[in-house]
Design a protein around this motif. Sequence first.
Motif, PDB file in Angstrom:
ATOM      1  N   GLU A  24      96.375  90.460  18.527  1.00 20.01           N
ATOM      2  CA  GLU A  24      96.171  91.906  18.458  1.00 20.01           C
ATOM      3  C   GLU A  24      94.970  92.328  19.306  1.00 20.01           C
ATOM      4  OE1 GLU A  24      96.572  94.025  14.658  1.00 20.01           O
ATOM      5  OE2 GLU A  24      97.234  92.093  13.858  1.00 20.01           O
ATOM      6  N   PHE A  25      93.897  91.551  19.253  1.00 19.97           N
ATOM      7  CA  PHE A  25      92.706  91.821  20.054  1.00 19.97           C
ATOM      8  C   PHE A  25      93.063  91.760  21.536  1.00 19.97           C
ATOM      9  CE2 PHE A  25      89.096  90.365  22.530  1.00 19.97           C
ATOM     10  CZ  PHE A  25      88.094  91.228  22.132  1.00 19.97           C
ATOM     11  N   SER A  57      88.966 102.758  26.026  1.00 19.67           N
ATOM     12  CA  SER A  57      89.159 103.926  25.164  1.00 19.67           C
ATOM     13  C   SER A  57      90.624 104.310  25.069  1.00 19.67           C
ATOM     14  CB  SER A  57      88.351 105.108  25.693  1.00 19.67           C
ATOM     15  OG  SER A  57      86.973 104.823  25.656  1.00 19.67           O
ATOM     16  N   GLN A 106      95.903  92.199  22.972  1.00 19.68           N
ATOM     17  CA  GLN A 106      96.765  93.316  23.373  1.00 19.68           C
ATOM     18  C   GLN A 106      95.956  94.595  23.563  1.00 19.68           C
ATOM     19  OE1 GLN A 106      99.825  94.228  20.553  1.00 19.68           O
ATOM     20  NE2 GLN A 106     100.748  95.797  21.828  1.00 19.68           N
ATOM     21  N   VAL A 107      95.031  94.855  22.649  1.00 12.00           N
ATOM     22  CA  VAL A 107      94.232  96.081  22.717  1.00 12.00           C
ATOM     23  C   VAL A 107      93.314  96.072  23.934  1.00 12.00           C
ATOM     24  CG1 VAL A 107      92.374  97.353  21.571  1.00 12.00           C
ATOM     25  CG2 VAL A 107      94.354  96.594  20.259  1.00 12.00           C
ATOM     26  N   PHE A 108      92.722  94.917  24.248  1.00  8.85           N
ATOM     27  CA  PHE A 108      91.748  94.859  25.326  1.00  8.85           C
ATOM     28  C   PHE A 108      92.319  94.421  26.670  1.00  8.85           C
ATOM     29  CE2 PHE A 108      89.062  95.186  21.658  1.00  8.85           C
ATOM     30  CZ  PHE A 108      88.120  96.090  22.101  1.00  8.85           C
ATOM     31  N   ALA A 161      93.119 102.336  25.421  1.00  6.55           N
ATOM     32  CA  ALA A 161      93.882 101.277  24.766  1.00  6.55           C
ATOM     33  C   ALA A 161      93.857 101.415  23.251  1.00  6.55           C
ATOM     34  CB  ALA A 161      93.323  99.912  25.166  1.00  6.55           C
ATOM     35  N   GLN A 162      92.820 102.015  22.739  1.00  7.39           N
ATOM     36  CA  GLN A 162      92.712 102.159  21.293  1.00  7.39           C
ATOM     37  C   GLN A 162      92.239 103.578  20.970  1.00  7.39           C
ATOM     38  OE1 GLN A 162      90.366  99.156  19.429  1.00  7.39           O
ATOM     39  NE2 GLN A 162      91.148  99.631  17.430  1.00  7.39           N
TER      40      GLN A 162
END
Length: 74
Positions: free
Chosen positions: A8-9, A46, A11-13, A48-49
């Motif tokens: 998950e990390f 920003s 994918q977000v970053f 991305a999340q």
Amino acid sequence: MSLGFDPEFAQVFAPMAEAMAHATPPAVGDVPARRAMWEPIIGAASAAQPIPTDVTTAEHHATADDGTQITMRW
């Protein structure tokens, strides 16, 4: 044992990592160039999340020694 990112990390970053992949660090002391380099990287992070709709924010500003306004979000 090898280290890895939580899926998950990662994918977000991923957008931030992509923005950083081709960045060449400016010379030490070249503050305007460093700010210009980091703007798209921070923007990618920003985007991305996004902030959840049930979270409220307030923007504050600080002034750097060179007069640049820096936005801070609480």
